[in-house]
Design a protein around this motif. Structure first.
Motif: not given
Ligand code: TYD
Ligand code: ADP
Length: 201
Positions: A8-10, A12-14, A69-71, A91-93, A96-102
């Motif tokens: 999730i956001d924050g 520590g990925k970056s 965007a991914r393609s 930094d995400r692949f 994230s789509t499965t977790a956030y959109q699914g």
């Molecule tokens: P980002 O600032 O890159 O993430 P983070 O806050 O973790 O540094 O913002 C990308 C946002 O988009 C984040 O909230 C996650 C979301 N996201 C999706 O909902 N679906 C996706 O497939 C991807 C790649 C990101």
């Protein structure tokens, strides 16, 4: 080698990606880092639409925009770099789509999302996925003073579902490595590097 970071956001990925990139570079390997959505001119334009609070986006459209965007990123940057034998860190692949959109938005069935993920990634799966697992409370505490983008403004109920999505994926997918993201930055870096150090030829 394709390495992805999820969480999730924050979480520590970056922070961890920057450390891992420096470490791998210091060993003489070429490393490329891209963020999702983003990493190409077109994908960055899609990113601004997706994250802008002025956008009113239907859930299926949102799913398809992340996938578009991914393609573009995969075909323009990721596949050519892998072809040259470079290490690519994302930094995400598509997890994230499965977790956030699914799981989060429940925009389409998980089967349909799985299929779209395969298409958008041009069938390239990560070799390793580091899942930085953090509670929602810790994530909110870390980001208390930061402004929220459109996705981050989705509310606690949404983020509990997103965490469940990542947890389910971690249980199912062998390429997932779970990292407790509440540990110190240095401890996390060491455990991540330990996993891949023997695998970098
Ligand atoms: P980002 O600032 O890159 O993430 P983070 O806050 O973790 O540094 O913002 C990308 C946002 O988009 C984040 O909230 C996650 C979301 N996201 C999706 O909902 N679906 C996706 O497939 C991807 C790649 C990101
Ligand atoms: P992400 O890329 O997942 O959104 P960041 O790497 O930007 O996360 O980190 C979010 C915030 O948390 C930053 O302020 C960062 O300095 C801090 N942070 C990162 N890793 C840790 C850690 N292990 N412990 C405490 N704070 C951390």
């Amino acid at each position: 080698m394709l390495i992805t970071f999820e969480g999730i956001d924050g979480s520590g990925k970056s922070t961890q990606i920057a450390l891992l990139k420096d470490k791998i570079s210091s060993l003489g390997k070429t490393v490329q880092v891209f963020r999702e959505p983003g990493g190409t001119e077109l994908s960055e334009q899609i990113r601004s639409i997706l994250l802008s609070k002025d956008s009113d986006i239907d859930p299926v459209t949102e799913l398809l925009l992340f996938s578009s965007a991914r393609s573009q990123l995969v075909s323009e940057k990721v596949l050519p770099a892998l072809e040259r034998g470079e290490v690519v860190i994302l930094d995400r692949f598509y997890d994230s789509t499965t977790a956030y959109q699914g799981y989060g938005r429940e925009s389409l069935s998980l089967d349909n999302i799985h299929h779209i993920n395969e298409i958008a990634s041009h069938n390239r799966a990560p070799d390793f996925t580091f899942y930085l697992r953090l509670s929602l409370k810790e994530s909110n505490d870390r980001r208390a003073n930061m402004s929220k983008d459109r996705m981050e403004s989705s509310g606690d109920e949404f983020f509990h579902k997103v965490i469940k999505g990542f947890d389910d994926l971690a249980e199912k997918e062998k390429r997932f490595v779970i990292i407790e993201a509440s540990k110190t930055i240095e401890e996390i870096h060491e455990s991540i590097f330990k996993v891949i150090s023997g695998k970098l030829d």
